[in-house]
Design a protein around this motif. Sequence first.
Motif, mmCIF file in Angstrom:
data_model
loop_
_atom_site.group_PDB
_atom_site.id
_atom_site.type_symbol
_atom_site.label_atom_id
_atom_site.label_comp_id
_atom_site.label_asym_id
_atom_site.label_seq_id
_atom_site.Cartn_x
_atom_site.Cartn_y
_atom_site.Cartn_z
ATOM 1 N N TRP A 156 0.854 -1.183 0.000
ATOM 2 C CA TRP A 156 0.000 0.000 0.000
ATOM 3 C C TRP A 156 0.894 1.239 0.000
ATOM 4 O O TRP A 156 1.138 1.859 1.033
ATOM 5 N N PRO A 157 1.445 1.605 -1.179
ATOM 6 C CA PRO A 157 2.376 2.741 -1.227
ATOM 7 C C PRO A 157 1.685 4.029 -0.803
ATOM 8 O O PRO A 157 0.569 4.329 -1.259
ATOM 9 N N PRO A 158 2.320 4.811 0.063
ATOM 10 C CA PRO A 158 1.684 6.035 0.570
ATOM 11 C C PRO A 158 1.401 7.057 -0.524
ATOM 12 O O PRO A 158 0.521 7.897 -0.372
ATOM 13 N N GLU A 159 2.129 6.968 -1.654
ATOM 14 C CA GLU A 159 1.932 7.940 -2.729
ATOM 15 C C GLU A 159 0.759 7.597 -3.642
ATOM 16 O O GLU A 159 0.430 8.370 -4.550
ATOM 17 N N LEU A 160 0.089 6.455 -3.414
ATOM 18 C CA LEU A 160 -1.015 6.043 -4.297
ATOM 19 C C LEU A 160 -2.151 7.063 -4.290
ATOM 20 O O LEU A 160 -2.668 7.452 -5.345
ATOM 21 N N GLN A 161 -2.542 7.526 -3.103
ATOM 22 C CA GLN A 161 -3.642 8.482 -3.025
ATOM 23 C C GLN A 161 -3.287 9.806 -3.681
ATOM 24 O O GLN A 161 -4.092 10.382 -4.422
ATOM 25 N N ASP A 162 -2.080 10.295 -3.432
ATOM 26 C CA ASP A 162 -1.659 11.551 -4.058
ATOM 27 C C ASP A 162 -1.614 11.419 -5.577
ATOM 28 O O ASP A 162 -1.902 12.386 -6.299
ATOM 29 N N PHE A 163 -1.225 10.255 -6.063
ATOM 30 C CA PHE A 163 -1.132 10.031 -7.501
ATOM 31 C C PHE A 163 -2.486 10.256 -8.164
ATOM 32 O O PHE A 163 -2.591 10.939 -9.188
ATOM 33 N N PHE A 164 -3.550 9.705 -7.577
ATOM 34 C CA PHE A 164 -4.869 9.842 -8.191
ATOM 35 C C PHE A 164 -5.566 11.146 -7.822
ATOM 36 O O PHE A 164 -6.204 11.771 -8.677
ATOM 37 N N VAL A 165 -5.439 11.582 -6.577
ATOM 38 C CA VAL A 165 -6.181 12.763 -6.126
ATOM 39 C C VAL A 165 -5.460 14.066 -6.494
ATOM 40 O O VAL A 165 -6.038 14.953 -7.127
#
Length: 315
Positions: A156-165
């Motif tokens: 669960w990479p922490p940057e996943l949410q920033d990538f999409f949002v």
Amino acid sequence: MDIIGIGYLGFETTKVDEWRDYGPQVMGFQVGQSPASDPDSLYFRTDDRRHRFAFHPGKIDRLAYIGWEAKGKIEFEAAIARFQEHGVEITMGDAALCEQRGVKGVFRFRDPVGYQHEMFHGQKWMPRSFTPGRPHGGFVAGVRGLGHLVVITPQWPPELQDFFVKLMGFHYYGPGAGKGQTAFYRSKLNSYTSHDIAYGYGPGKMGVQHVGLFVKSLRDVGETYDIVKQRGIPMMMTLGQHSQDPHASFYHFSPGGFALETITELEPWHDDGFELNPEKLSTWGHEVVGPILGPSVRTPEELLEPELLAKYKQG
């Protein structure tokens, strides 16, 4: 980014002949014309677009790419600039790739998990040209994209949410009502349904969990349901209605090992205006009668190319 939704999906498969029967006879897809540069692949249509699914012969059944549709040329160029400004590596598609995808422009990039994505504009289409492979009322796509996709992430990479949002401008819809860690996202221009893509955490696993497709009536859902039962095709969940969407659907397993959710709207979806936290997955039905993770979900070692696998293991 002004993204409509998922415009097309591409898979590698060892079962082209099975898909050639299953697509039209079970799902009602139309077999499309393969590009001259890709004659061995199988292309399916679900509406008037040139294609929505592509199945390329391969050594393993896996997701090859996710194609996102930019609203138009200006929005496409703005997306390129935004990726470059944020230091995200992109690869511009050449004329050969544009011809194969049937689009005016395309570029490629990967998400923090390692899945291959594409963004395009100007996909070919012809009005009133879709002819289903069997009697069928038709699929709901167009301004909302082909439907939705749920994939599994081994970390669960922490940057996943920033990538999409923050980068792609998607709306975070919440974790849904399923167990475990999940995240639902929908594109900026999607005001028709709760999510375009969702990620579910499966330690040490990745791959497609299911693809959701909208059809025009409950009759289309029911007739597909009957065909699945008559053919003895394994199901994941029976007919039911999720708590977060006013939709009726069921899930069965495709030749690729991932589930297909056939969905119809019981009433139009609307943005609730707040993050939902449903107490249970569905209001009725959706009895789990098969595995939640089908054979399409495997280890990264099985699904990723060596170079990408090495990058994934490094963090």
